[in-house]
Write a protein that holds these residues in place. Sequence first.
Motif, PDB file in Angstrom:
ATOM      1  N   ASP A 609       0.830  -1.211   0.000  1.00  0.00           N
ATOM      2  CA  ASP A 609       0.000   0.000   0.000  1.00  0.00           C
ATOM      3  C   ASP A 609       0.863   1.260   0.000  1.00  0.00           C
ATOM      4  OD1 ASP A 609      -2.478  -1.163  -0.098  1.00  0.00           O
ATOM      5  OD2 ASP A 609      -2.758  -1.187   2.071  1.00  0.00           O
ATOM      6  N   CYS A 645      -9.499   0.074  -0.471  1.00  0.00           N
ATOM      7  CA  CYS A 645      -8.573   1.196  -0.252  1.00  0.00           C
ATOM      8  C   CYS A 645      -7.498   1.243  -1.346  1.00  0.00           C
ATOM      9  CB  CYS A 645      -7.920   1.080   1.119  1.00  0.00           C
ATOM     10  SG  CYS A 645      -9.079   1.265   2.501  1.00  0.00           S
ATOM     11  N   ALA A 684     -13.611   5.047   4.804  1.00  0.00           N
ATOM     12  CA  ALA A 684     -13.009   4.903   3.477  1.00  0.00           C
ATOM     13  C   ALA A 684     -14.040   5.181   2.387  1.00  0.00           C
ATOM     14  CB  ALA A 684     -12.427   3.503   3.317  1.00  0.00           C
TER      15      ALA A 684
END
Length: 772
Positions: A609, A645, A684
């Motif tokens: 990420d 995400c 989110a």
Amino acid sequence: MADISSHLRATAHGGDAYRGDITQHRLATAVHDAWHGDSLEGRTALADCPPPGAIALRSRYRHVIDSVSTGAVLAPVSLEDWNRALIAETEIDNAVHTGDYAHAALLCGELAGDSGDEVTLTNALIGSGDVHRALGQAEEAVDHYETALGHSDSCAYRFGRLRALVGLGHLTLTHHSAVRATELFEEALTLAEQIGDPLYAANAVSGLGESAERRRELNQAAETHERAYTRYVEVASVTGQAHAAQRVGVLHHRAGRLQAAGTWLVVAARAFERFDDPVGTVNVLESMGDLLLDVDDTDEAEARYREAHALAVAHRLGPATAHAEQNLGRVAQARGDWVEAVARFEQAERAYRAQGDLLGVCNALTRLADSRERMPDRDGQAAALRDRLSAVFAIEEHRAAHSRADAQQEYRERFGKVYASALRAAVQAGSPESFVVVADGLAGRRLAGLATQDVPSTVADRLTLLQHLLVSSDQRWLAQRRPPGSGGLRFPAGMARQERLNLLLGSTAIGGTFREPAREAVEDLLAAVYLPPVNEGAALLASLPAACHTLQLVVDPQDPLLLYRMWRDDRGEVLLDSTALESAVTAAETAGDVQLIASVLEFQGRYLDKYDPASAVAVYERSLALNEQAGQTRGAAIAAFFLGCALDARGDHVEALTALHRAHDALLADAEPDVRMAARALAAIGAVHDRLGDTAAADRELREAVAVLRARDALHYAADPLVRLADIARRTGADKNVVRGFLTEALAIYDGEGNPAADELRRRIAELEADD
């Protein structure tokens, strides 16, 4: 006892097989005609005929008869292919019985390669499984049996399923779990009785007898084997009678009924005289040797063992060769020839390990240690302790790679003596380091037993967490050969165990508690569940150094790569580097547990990420798929959250919303909703809506998420949503105090974490104040 020795010396060996041209069997034409007949009349008439004994013809007879009730359509087979298959399958059966495995394997391959129908292909696969099983090639045998199950199911060939179940049951019993093997044999017995095949019913009963042996229910095992023997007599299966009689003899021997044992072993040996069956012959020779050794006739015992060894080598029977080496070591032990015993047991251990026979490895190492302890060599005690630890390592490594939850307690019961002898040796040697390693493994068995029993709902979650800790330990066992200190999380020298535990547990929540209460609950449970009973070394435990803990399960500074379930800080951030994570994925895939692979991939994704968001998407997608495959609804929801995400970071906002909504809904729909994690998903979702320009929806969702995170004492997850709310408030012309309030609350969180983003928030707050 001299009469037993003379009685046993006079016997030899054998097994069943069909002799002659199978195509000329009196039922060959009738079965062929019924297979290709247009009406049920021919099939019904065939059912009134006695079933043929030859397996190739009987398999088709059973399928034709069974097709009357199942309604399966039988595909036509040319007479040439029909006869070729019958001849080849009969020859395969004979080759397996006589130990000509190379010829049998060749025929199976040829038959499978150009078979014209599913029944022939299934039979070829079963034959291959039988060959690999006899040669001790367990993985290959399982693969062939399981493939055969698939083919038999696809064409409603229930007799084929029955045959494959029996073979798979024996493999499962030898290499994995008696509980699972019992299930397979019970299914096989039910199927055999439904189909009406008494021989395979007897085979299934025999398998149930062996399963009872493995469960240490010896009286039930003996009764079951005697039932199997009676069934074999009824169907005139001489080789079946021989194998059943051999097992009954062995069980009488274990019970101390030596005369009865000798009688049954002679019955077995005389039955084997009528047919060549090297596997059965070797078994009965070994059993005779065991009985002769028990009556102190070492010369005759050695003769039987050497005969078994020669036969095993001649037919390339790997498991039997390993057994023979061990048995010759036992003869040397009985004679007090410790040097010869050590050499034999070392050779046996290598042979068992090559065969993947865990029980054999443990038995050989235990006997090797016993022999070393009797030698005058001053280093014998230390070497013996290493042998006993090697046996424990072998059990733990195997168990870690075969982690069915319902089989864990069975490992402890099956190998309890191995753990016990290693603990005693550690106490005698005064080695606390060795003791804690063995206690760790033994503790895992105790925990697994608790976790698979009915437990009160108030402790169910805690046992689940501890099971996760046990899984971490499993991975440590798998990596024993990796050099220590090869990467990953490091602790300062001298850090107390409790501090390391607290650091690693981080924000783990148990039973609705959080942080300190959670840590206390874990600590209490570790003490209650893991510490060995008083009679397993209380005195030695009391003398352990303060830095040496019985578990070494939660914290292991020498191999931190394997603490994958604890690889996060208080905010859930990954603490490892890319090399460490790649090694972890490899270790998890070696273990072969789908759920573990999914979990490790989640951590790898969370690392990506930060450094490679585009690659993180693929990793999370795989983690999600594996969680779904393993039936892990919460794991799938977490993977969907991180996938959403990552998609958002990559710019795929619409796809991100789909994944995040899925995660949010699943987290709240669980029997025990994870409200805090659902709030993170909602935050989110709000962020994605903000990027898509839906400001009203974004503001609503972010405010709701922050409110939940405040209520759940999880404000460290609220900082980013608060900053985004401040941005929305500024863009929509809200009062500056509202913007300042959001930023100030976020700044307090960042400051508490030491987050460098705090400086940017101070600058923004200062600008607001300057505008006042």
